[in-house]
Design a protein around this motif. Structure first.
Motif, PDB file in Angstrom:
ATOM      1  N   LEU A 118     -25.168   3.140  18.687  1.00  0.00           N
ATOM      2  CA  LEU A 118     -26.124   2.038  18.856  1.00  0.00           C
ATOM      3  C   LEU A 118     -26.848   1.731  17.545  1.00  0.00           C
ATOM      4  CD1 LEU A 118     -27.658   2.815  22.373  1.00  0.00           C
ATOM      5  CD2 LEU A 118     -25.974   1.061  21.768  1.00  0.00           C
ATOM      6  N   ASN A 119     -27.143   2.756  16.769  1.00  0.00           N
ATOM      7  CA  ASN A 119     -27.761   2.520  15.456  1.00  0.00           C
ATOM      8  C   ASN A 119     -26.799   1.778  14.535  1.00  0.00           C
ATOM      9  OD1 ASN A 119     -30.120   3.790  16.213  1.00  0.00           O
ATOM     10  ND2 ASN A 119     -29.581   5.755  15.303  1.00  0.00           N
ATOM     11  N   ALA A 120     -25.516   2.131  14.595  1.00  0.00           N
ATOM     12  CA  ALA A 120     -24.519   1.436  13.783  1.00  0.00           C
ATOM     13  C   ALA A 120     -24.389  -0.022  14.205  1.00  0.00           C
ATOM     14  CB  ALA A 120     -23.166   2.142  13.895  1.00  0.00           C
ATOM     15  N   ILE A 121     -24.436  -0.273  15.507  1.00  0.00           N
ATOM     16  CA  ILE A 121     -24.364  -1.650  16.003  1.00  0.00           C
ATOM     17  C   ILE A 121     -25.574  -2.444  15.530  1.00  0.00           C
ATOM     18  CG2 ILE A 121     -24.555  -3.029  18.122  1.00  0.00           C
ATOM     19  CD1 ILE A 121     -22.758  -0.902  19.476  1.00  0.00           C
ATOM     20  N   GLU A 122     -26.759  -1.841  15.626  1.00  0.00           N
ATOM     21  CA  GLU A 122     -27.975  -2.508  15.145  1.00  0.00           C
ATOM     22  C   GLU A 122     -27.868  -2.811  13.648  1.00  0.00           C
ATOM     23  OE1 GLU A 122     -32.810  -1.647  14.763  1.00  0.00           O
ATOM     24  OE2 GLU A 122     -31.503  -0.267  15.860  1.00  0.00           O
ATOM     25  N   ARG A 123     -27.356  -1.854  12.886  1.00  0.00           N
ATOM     26  CA  ARG A 123     -27.216  -2.049  11.433  1.00  0.00           C
ATOM     27  C   ARG A 123     -26.232  -3.180  11.132  1.00  0.00           C
ATOM     28  NH1 ARG A 123     -26.371   2.853  10.340  1.00  0.00           N
ATOM     29  NH2 ARG A 123     -28.502   3.304   9.650  1.00  0.00           N
ATOM     30  N   LEU A 124     -25.105  -3.202  11.843  1.00  0.00           N
ATOM     31  CA  LEU A 124     -24.113  -4.250  11.607  1.00  0.00           C
ATOM     32  C   LEU A 124     -24.685  -5.628  11.925  1.00  0.00           C
ATOM     33  CD1 LEU A 124     -21.231  -5.239  10.983  1.00  0.00           C
ATOM     34  CD2 LEU A 124     -20.674  -4.821  13.400  1.00  0.00           C
ATOM     35  N   LEU A 125     -25.391  -5.754  13.039  1.00  0.00           N
ATOM     36  CA  LEU A 125     -25.932  -7.060  13.421  1.00  0.00           C
ATOM     37  C   LEU A 125     -26.985  -7.530  12.430  1.00  0.00           C
ATOM     38  CD1 LEU A 125     -26.136  -6.556  17.284  1.00  0.00           C
ATOM     39  CD2 LEU A 125     -24.585  -8.063  16.048  1.00  0.00           C
ATOM     40  N   HIS A 126     -27.840  -6.648  11.976  1.00  0.00           N
ATOM     41  CA  HIS A 126     -28.869  -7.049  11.008  1.00  0.00           C
ATOM     42  C   HIS A 126     -28.245  -7.426   9.666  1.00  0.00           C
ATOM     43  CE1 HIS A 126     -32.307  -4.798  13.299  1.00  0.00           C
ATOM     44  NE2 HIS A 126     -31.870  -5.866  13.924  1.00  0.00           N
ATOM     45  N   GLY A 134     -25.523 -14.118   6.493  1.00  0.00           N
ATOM     46  CA  GLY A 134     -25.416 -15.557   6.718  1.00  0.00           C
ATOM     47  C   GLY A 134     -26.386 -16.354   5.870  1.00  0.00           C
ATOM     48  N   LEU A 135     -27.490 -15.721   5.480  1.00  0.00           N
ATOM     49  CA  LEU A 135     -28.491 -16.387   4.644  1.00  0.00           C
ATOM     50  C   LEU A 135     -28.307 -16.091   3.159  1.00  0.00           C
ATOM     51  CD1 LEU A 135     -31.692 -15.697   6.786  1.00  0.00           C
ATOM     52  CD2 LEU A 135     -30.402 -17.833   6.646  1.00  0.00           C
ATOM     53  N   LEU A 136     -27.991 -14.828   2.847  1.00  0.00           N
ATOM     54  CA  LEU A 136     -27.987 -14.383   1.454  1.00  0.00           C
ATOM     55  C   LEU A 136     -26.610 -13.977   0.944  1.00  0.00           C
ATOM     56  CD1 LEU A 136     -31.164 -12.110   1.668  1.00  0.00           C
ATOM     57  CD2 LEU A 136     -31.048 -14.510   0.937  1.00  0.00           C
ATOM     58  N   GLY A 137     -25.626 -13.935   1.839  1.00  0.00           N
ATOM     59  CA  GLY A 137     -24.327 -13.418   1.457  1.00  0.00           C
ATOM     60  C   GLY A 137     -24.280 -11.908   1.635  1.00  0.00           C
ATOM     61  N   PRO A 138     -23.093 -11.313   1.612  1.00  0.00           N
ATOM     62  CA  PRO A 138     -22.975  -9.860   1.771  1.00  0.00           C
ATOM     63  C   PRO A 138     -23.681  -9.122   0.636  1.00  0.00           C
ATOM     64  CG  PRO A 138     -20.851 -10.940   2.067  1.00  0.00           C
ATOM     65  CD  PRO A 138     -21.785 -11.974   1.521  1.00  0.00           C
ATOM     66  N   PRO A 139     -24.188  -7.923   0.891  1.00  0.00           N
ATOM     67  CA  PRO A 139     -24.824  -7.138  -0.173  1.00  0.00           C
ATOM     68  C   PRO A 139     -23.866  -6.904  -1.336  1.00  0.00           C
ATOM     69  CG  PRO A 139     -25.249  -6.159   1.983  1.00  0.00           C
ATOM     70  CD  PRO A 139     -24.234  -7.233   2.197  1.00  0.00           C
ATOM     71  N   ALA A 140     -24.405  -6.914  -2.538  1.00  0.00           N
ATOM     72  CA  ALA A 140     -23.564  -6.776  -3.727  1.00  0.00           C
ATOM     73  C   ALA A 140     -22.855  -5.434  -3.772  1.00  0.00           C
ATOM     74  CB  ALA A 140     -24.416  -6.964  -4.978  1.00  0.00           C
ATOM     75  N   ASP A 189     -15.383  -3.504   0.147  1.00  0.00           N
ATOM     76  CA  ASP A 189     -14.583  -4.710   0.362  1.00  0.00           C
ATOM     77  C   ASP A 189     -14.399  -5.032   1.844  1.00  0.00           C
ATOM     78  OD1 ASP A 189     -14.357  -4.974  -2.343  1.00  0.00           O
ATOM     79  OD2 ASP A 189     -12.343  -4.108  -2.476  1.00  0.00           O
ATOM     80  N   THR A 190     -14.133  -4.017   2.655  1.00  0.00           N
ATOM     81  CA  THR A 190     -13.917  -4.275   4.082  1.00  0.00           C
ATOM     82  C   THR A 190     -15.154  -4.874   4.724  1.00  0.00           C
ATOM     83  OG1 THR A 190     -12.331  -2.449   4.250  1.00  0.00           O
ATOM     84  CG2 THR A 190     -13.309  -3.235   6.301  1.00  0.00           C
ATOM     85  N   GLU A 191     -16.320  -4.360   4.383  1.00  0.00           N
ATOM     86  CA  GLU A 191     -17.555  -4.901   4.952  1.00  0.00           C
ATOM     87  C   GLU A 191     -17.815  -6.310   4.429  1.00  0.00           C
ATOM     88  OE1 GLU A 191     -22.235  -3.733   5.775  1.00  0.00           O
ATOM     89  OE2 GLU A 191     -21.206  -2.873   4.046  1.00  0.00           O
ATOM     90  N   VAL A 192     -17.543  -6.550   3.165  1.00  0.00           N
ATOM     91  CA  VAL A 192     -17.729  -7.896   2.616  1.00  0.00           C
ATOM     92  C   VAL A 192     -16.876  -8.900   3.383  1.00  0.00           C
ATOM     93  CG1 VAL A 192     -17.305  -9.369   0.604  1.00  0.00           C
ATOM     94  CG2 VAL A 192     -18.395  -7.138   0.309  1.00  0.00           C
ATOM     95  N   ARG A 193     -15.619  -8.574   3.622  1.00  0.00           N
ATOM     96  CA  ARG A 193     -14.733  -9.491   4.353  1.00  0.00           C
ATOM     97  C   ARG A 193     -15.228  -9.695   5.783  1.00  0.00           C
ATOM     98  NH1 ARG A 193     -10.746  -6.406   1.631  1.00  0.00           N
ATOM     99  NH2 ARG A 193     -10.355  -5.189   3.528  1.00  0.00           N
ATOM    100  N   THR A 194     -15.670  -8.622   6.416  1.00  0.00           N
ATOM    101  CA  THR A 194     -16.142  -8.728   7.802  1.00  0.00           C
ATOM    102  C   THR A 194     -17.403  -9.578   7.892  1.00  0.00           C
ATOM    103  OG1 THR A 194     -15.210  -6.554   8.331  1.00  0.00           O
ATOM    104  CG2 THR A 194     -16.887  -7.414   9.816  1.00  0.00           C
ATOM    105  N   LEU A 195     -18.374  -9.329   7.029  1.00  0.00           N
ATOM    106  CA  LEU A 195     -19.619 -10.089   7.058  1.00  0.00           C
ATOM    107  C   LEU A 195     -19.391 -11.549   6.703  1.00  0.00           C
ATOM    108  CD1 LEU A 195     -22.123  -7.576   5.385  1.00  0.00           C
ATOM    109  CD2 LEU A 195     -21.630  -7.910   7.811  1.00  0.00           C
ATOM    110  N   THR A 196     -18.508 -11.803   5.740  1.00  0.00           N
ATOM    111  CA  THR A 196     -18.215 -13.183   5.338  1.00  0.00           C
ATOM    112  C   THR A 196     -17.569 -13.956   6.477  1.00  0.00           C
ATOM    113  OG1 THR A 196     -17.933 -12.491   3.032  1.00  0.00           O
ATOM    114  CG2 THR A 196     -16.987 -14.614   3.665  1.00  0.00           C
TER     115      THR A 196
END
Length: 352
Positions: A270-278, A284-290, A294-301
């Motif tokens: 549940l903590n991981a789900i909360e982290r992913l959603l936040h 969506g506002l600032l782009g993926p964290p620098a 790579d996998t997270e960047v593609r997923t968030l984008t």
């Protein structure tokens, strides 16, 4: 009694009442000291901010300060050295302090999911037995108060006993009754910068390397990530890396949280789900964290390509959090709680 888990403690890390030093929250400490030094100490304090950034540690620093005969003009919240109340406060046996947290259910042999009104009613005896001296009540967290308990705390805030200080810790203050928020002075704590985070992690008995960027300034998150949370989050990101959800993998993730043996896995998931959603909403506002892999960047984008998606994910985050909290309160099967959250994330992702 020593075997009963403490709901306001992270794993085997020291409990906040045992933590002597607070890192990265000088502004909040200074605000409380100013109130003390000017003789304008409010009876109700609401400490807010993300989980694991020092709210409980600050609450216990304030309690030790108030209960060890502080000077009229103080320069620090450090307690009076060698004061006889200090060992009693650490042992939760000092007559001047009361901690309200989720109680142990002796019949079910587990912690209750909420702070009940019976816990708040204990304050009647507490104030009656300790009349004449300064008293401190810590509610950790106030987010866990059930409706009856919240109303009882509200009444106490409206008619506080003399020399009483109520400290409410809240990770999500928007969930509290507006009347509770309005009767407290708010201290907003900020995420820790990297040096403060590393120092706090080491104080908790872990190596500073645990203070990675994914923790986002939270000591609690850093400890959790170092204890397997990072792998859980990586698996969750991989689950939504493709447009079509792998339902078999999602079901396996949910089933791993089933039963009493899956309690720790449920919390981590549940903590991981909360982290992913936040992180998705923010992307969506600032782009993926620098510094995101790579996998997270593609997923968030893919999941949050624009600001409208960010707003939608913020709503999903609140909805998932509310549903999970309610489900846990009424003892819904943990696997069903996780499956419901994953299904809602998948439903929103399909709309993009």
């Amino acid at each position: 009694m020593n075997d009963i888990p403490e709901p306001d403690r992270h794993g085997d890390a020291p409990h906040p009442r045992m933590t002597e030093q607070l890192f990265g929250q000088k502004a909040a400490e200074a605000a409380f000291l100013q109130a003390w030094n000017t003789g304008r100490l409010h009876h109700g304090w609401l400490l807010t901010g993300a989980r694991g950034i020092g709210k409980a540690t600050l609450a216990w620093r304030i309690a030790r300060f108030l209960l060890t005969d502080p000077p009229v003009q103080a320069q620090t919240l450090d307690p009076t050295p060698g004061h006889p109340s200090l060992p009693r406060i650490r042992a939760l046996s000092d007559p001047g302090v009361m901690l309200l947290r989720r109680p142990w259910d002796e019949k079910a042999k587990k912690l209750k999911t909420q702070i009940t009104v019976d816990e708040v009613r204990r304050l009647g005896g507490f104030f009656g037995m300790s009349s004449g001296g300064r008293r401190v009540v810590i509610v950790d967290p106030a987010d866990d108060l059930n409706p009856s308990a919240a109303n009882a705390i509200l009444k106490l805030l409206e008619e506080p006993p003399a020399q009483a200080t109520l400290i409410l810790i809240s990770h999500q203050p928007a969930r509290l009754l507006p009347t509770i928020r309005s009767r407290c002075r708010v201290l907003r704590l900020a995420p820790l910068d990297l040096p403060a985070l590393e120092a706090a992690v080491e104080q908790a008995g872990r190596h500073a390397a645990a203070a990675n960027a994914l923790a986002e300034g939270s000591v609690g998150a850093a400890l959790e990530l170092a204890e397997g949370g990072a792998e859980t989050y990586e698996a969750l990101v991989g689950l939504f890396a493709k447009p079509v959800l792998d339902r078999a993998r999602a079901r396996a993730m949910a089933d791993a949280c089933a039963g009493k043996a899956g309690q720790a896995r449920l919390d981590a998931t549940l903590n991981a789900i909360e982290r992913l959603l936040h992180r998705t909403a923010r992307a969506g506002l600032l782009g993926p964290p620098a510094d995101a892999p790579d996998t997270e960047v593609r997923t968030l984008t893919r999941m949050a390509p624009h600001d409208a998606a960010a707003r939608a994910w913020a709503r999903v985050a609140q909805d998932v959090s509310d549903r999970a909290a309610h489900a846990r309160a009424v003892n819904v099967d943990p696997a069903a709680i996780v499956w419901d959250a994953l299904a809602r994330i998948d439903a929103q992702a399909r709309k993009l």
